[in-house]
Design an enzyme around this catalytic site. Structure first.
Site, mmCIF file in Angstrom:
data_model
loop_
_atom_site.group_PDB
_atom_site.id
_atom_site.type_symbol
_atom_site.label_atom_id
_atom_site.label_comp_id
_atom_site.label_asym_id
_atom_site.label_seq_id
_atom_site.Cartn_x
_atom_site.Cartn_y
_atom_site.Cartn_z
ATOM 1 N N LYS A 38 -13.979 1.387 16.176
ATOM 2 C CA LYS A 38 -12.664 0.758 16.167
ATOM 3 C C LYS A 38 -12.017 0.846 17.545
ATOM 4 O O LYS A 38 -11.400 -0.092 18.024
ATOM 5 C CB LYS A 38 -11.778 1.475 15.134
ATOM 6 C CG LYS A 38 -11.148 0.525 14.140
ATOM 7 C CD LYS A 38 -10.568 1.254 12.958
ATOM 8 C CE LYS A 38 -11.363 0.900 11.703
ATOM 9 N NZ LYS A 38 -10.817 1.539 10.523
ATOM 10 N N ASN A 90 0.847 -1.206 0.000
ATOM 11 C CA ASN A 90 0.000 0.000 0.000
ATOM 12 C C ASN A 90 0.871 1.241 0.000
ATOM 13 O O ASN A 90 2.093 1.155 0.028
ATOM 14 C CB ASN A 90 -0.985 -0.017 1.178
ATOM 15 C CG ASN A 90 -0.275 -0.024 2.508
ATOM 16 O OD1 ASN A 90 0.405 0.928 2.852
ATOM 17 N ND2 ASN A 90 -0.416 -1.121 3.247
ATOM 18 N N PHE A 131 -4.640 3.774 14.973
ATOM 19 C CA PHE A 131 -4.945 4.745 13.929
ATOM 20 C C PHE A 131 -6.157 4.256 13.154
ATOM 21 O O PHE A 131 -6.407 3.052 13.084
ATOM 22 C CB PHE A 131 -3.757 4.893 12.960
ATOM 23 C CG PHE A 131 -2.765 5.934 13.384
ATOM 24 C CD1 PHE A 131 -2.024 5.773 14.545
ATOM 25 C CD2 PHE A 131 -2.575 7.080 12.619
ATOM 26 C CE1 PHE A 131 -1.113 6.726 14.945
ATOM 27 C CE2 PHE A 131 -1.664 8.048 13.009
ATOM 28 C CZ PHE A 131 -0.927 7.875 14.178
ATOM 29 N N ALA A 139 1.122 1.732 11.711
ATOM 30 C CA ALA A 139 1.402 1.014 10.459
ATOM 31 C C ALA A 139 0.120 0.778 9.671
ATOM 32 O O ALA A 139 -0.955 0.626 10.245
ATOM 33 C CB ALA A 139 2.067 -0.322 10.772
ATOM 34 N N LYS A 197 7.901 -17.756 -9.980
ATOM 35 C CA LYS A 197 7.184 -16.616 -10.553
ATOM 36 C C LYS A 197 5.951 -17.097 -11.337
ATOM 37 O O LYS A 197 6.069 -18.016 -12.168
ATOM 38 C CB LYS A 197 8.141 -15.862 -11.485
ATOM 39 C CG LYS A 197 7.578 -14.572 -11.988
ATOM 40 C CD LYS A 197 8.584 -13.857 -12.872
ATOM 41 C CE LYS A 197 7.854 -12.786 -13.643
ATOM 42 N NZ LYS A 197 8.470 -12.482 -14.911
HETATM 43 N N1 CTP Z 1 -4.030 -2.771 12.329
HETATM 44 C C1 CTP Z 1 -3.249 -3.760 12.870
HETATM 45 N N2 CTP Z 1 -3.198 -4.986 12.289
HETATM 46 C C2 CTP Z 1 -3.925 -5.248 11.176
HETATM 47 C C3 CTP Z 1 -4.727 -4.238 10.616
HETATM 48 C C4 CTP Z 1 -4.748 -2.993 11.218
HETATM 49 O O1 CTP Z 1 -2.576 -3.530 13.890
HETATM 50 N N3 CTP Z 1 -3.850 -6.444 10.632
HETATM 51 C C5 CTP Z 1 -4.092 -1.468 13.016
HETATM 52 C C6 CTP Z 1 -3.491 -0.318 12.265
HETATM 53 O O2 CTP Z 1 -2.108 -0.153 12.554
HETATM 54 C C7 CTP Z 1 -4.303 0.861 12.796
HETATM 55 C C8 CTP Z 1 -5.655 0.253 13.089
HETATM 56 O O3 CTP Z 1 -5.434 -1.145 13.173
HETATM 57 O O4 CTP Z 1 -3.781 1.321 14.023
HETATM 58 C C9 CTP Z 1 -6.750 0.572 12.110
HETATM 59 O O5 CTP Z 1 -6.569 -0.035 10.913
HETATM 60 P P1 CTP Z 1 -7.647 0.088 9.711
HETATM 61 O O6 CTP Z 1 -7.059 -0.603 8.535
HETATM 62 O O7 CTP Z 1 -8.077 1.480 9.554
HETATM 63 O O8 CTP Z 1 -8.855 -0.656 10.302
HETATM 64 P P2 CTP Z 1 -9.365 -2.110 10.132
HETATM 65 O O9 CTP Z 1 -9.513 -2.640 11.512
HETATM 66 O O10 CTP Z 1 -8.501 -2.865 9.212
HETATM 67 O O11 CTP Z 1 -10.826 -1.918 9.592
HETATM 68 P P3 CTP Z 1 -11.378 -1.536 8.141
HETATM 69 O O12 CTP Z 1 -10.233 -1.741 7.176
HETATM 70 O O13 CTP Z 1 -12.498 -2.446 7.990
HETATM 71 O O14 CTP Z 1 -11.775 -0.087 8.261
#
Ligand code: CTP
Length: 398
Positions: free
Chosen positions: A336, A207, A322, A273, A287
């Protein structure tokens, strides 16, 4: 003894304002040494600089009439910070690319303390992608770029490129160098950057996260005296403080394992992250060839690191997550906060111009468990990092 500031002057008309800057530092108890490029001395004189700073000007690396110290090294060690004002397009380019062909550019490479750069130039020059990219490089390496103001320029036009006023520069530097050891004795773990989930030996799912927000947080915490464990996915950013231990990981699983091995010792845990939510179920050993007309990848969920830490954290550990939302932002971020058992959630809005991925600035709203909200303005990620830590500190003793 006052703090030690080295001021670097490069050749721009704003150099006349730097004389006021020298005075401001002196008046406020700083010791000041100055280095100037040859062109800078077309605008301000050696005599004025030496009289105001009460120190010899360092401008010639090959001056035979000097002490036997290697001056750019001894000055770099002496300095608590280097402030380059004005910074021309030329000196910015040299800094960004490691060119060391005079006293100032050589000194710049040797200084391991905070670096402040106050650009000043014509608007078109300032907006030129070459200059902007060089500034991005420096920002990513942790330099503080004191963005120029809009206003009347010496070339007769009005626009962006006017060096910040000496008072503004002084305040920023003075604030950053403030003795704040409020996190002394604390351990802080920060996750940063993207994760790369391998598809085959050459491809991955990733990403746009640059890692800058997490690196700024790590530096801000380290400057406050914390011992910082920075667990980062692939990122070009670099950490500049001796209190930071960096752990490089690639995948979400590696980040999970690394965090779990460190979590027990931490007082504050900040998860900035952009962890992949899904990873390929199988990594192809060779590959993948394009012989088929279609390719379907089976993805499985990664472990949610924030939620996992939320499950095991002790009451005296503060957990900050975050959230990046595009709709019902506050409501979703609050969900969240509760679902993952975090104490604070930092909400990034993708709607705000200048905030989010691959920008040097950010705007956030910090949501706390007690229902309070702290909204920031659009600011540099360094400043946002300081605000996040200040808010976290309000909650750590509760
Ligand atoms: N995070 C994490 N481990 C993951 C996914 C996310 O620790 N496998 C943490 C990120 O570092 C961030 C928070 O979760 O602090 C929010 O991540 P986000 O991607 O916004 O939320 P999701 O829980 O993945 O929900 P959605 O994508 O459905 O909004």
């Amino acid at each position: 003894m006052g703090k030690h500031i080295v001021i670097g002057i490069s050749g721009g008309i704003a150099a006349y304002k730097t004389l006021t800057l020298i005075r401001l530092f002196k008046k406020n108890g700083y010791e000041v040494r100055v280095t100037a490029t040859r062109n800078a001395l077309q605008f301000v004189t050696q005599l004025t600089i030496e009289t105001l700073s009460e120190n010899r000007l360092y401008t010639d690396m090959f001056d035979t009439n000097r002490t036997l110290e290697v001056e750019h090294i001894s000055m770099a060690e002496w300095a608590d910070a280097l402030v380059v004002a004005p910074a021309t397009a030329n000196i910015i380019a040299k800094f960004a690319h490691g060119i060391a062909d005079d006293a100032l550019s050589t000194l710049f490479l040797a200084v391991k303390k905070p670096l402040f750069i106050a650009p000043a130039m014509n608007t078109n020059m300032y907006e030129n992608p070459a200059v902007q990219q060089n500034l991005d490089i420096l920002r990513d390496r942790g330099c503080f770029i004191l963005a120029p103001n809009e206003g009347f320029l010496a070339c007769g036009t009005t626009g962006s490129g006017r060096m910040q006023e000496p008072e503004e520069i002084f305040e920023t530097v003075d604030e950053k160098l403030e003795d704040d050891h409020s996190l002394q004795g604390k351990n802080v773990m920060i996750t940063a950057g993207p994760t790369y989930e391998p598809i085959d030996p050459v491809r991955f799912i990733g990403n746009h996260s640059s890692g800058l927000m997490g690196f700024c947080l790590a530096e801000a915490a380290a400057r406050k005296g914390a011992q910082v464990s920075l667990v980062t996915g692939p990122s070009n950013c670099s950490a500049h403080h001796h209190n930071i231990t960096r752990y490089d990981v690639k995948t979400a699983e590696e980040m999970y394992q690394q965090c779990m091995s460190l979590v027990d010792n931490q007082d504050i845990i900040i998860m900035s992250a952009a962890v992949a939510d899904f990873t390929p179920a199988h990594v192809a050993p060779e590959k993948i060839k394009k012989e088929n007309t279609q390719l379907t990848l089976e993805l499985v969920k990664t472990k949610d690191i924030l939620a996992s830490v939320g499950k095991i954290k002790r009451d005296n550990q503060l957990l900050v997550g975050f959230a990046l939302e595009t709709e019902n932002e506050i409501e979703n971020a609050r969900k969240k906060l509760h679902n993952k058992n975090a104490d604070l959630i930092v909400l990034n809005s993708l709607r705000t111009k200048g905030a989010g991925f691959r920008t040097a600035t950010n705007q956030v709203t910090i949501l706390a468990r007690d229902g309070r909200e702290f909204a920031s303005e659009l600011k540099s990620k360094q400043e946002i990092a300081t605000e996040i830590l200040q808010t976290a500190q309000k909650y750590i003793h509760q």
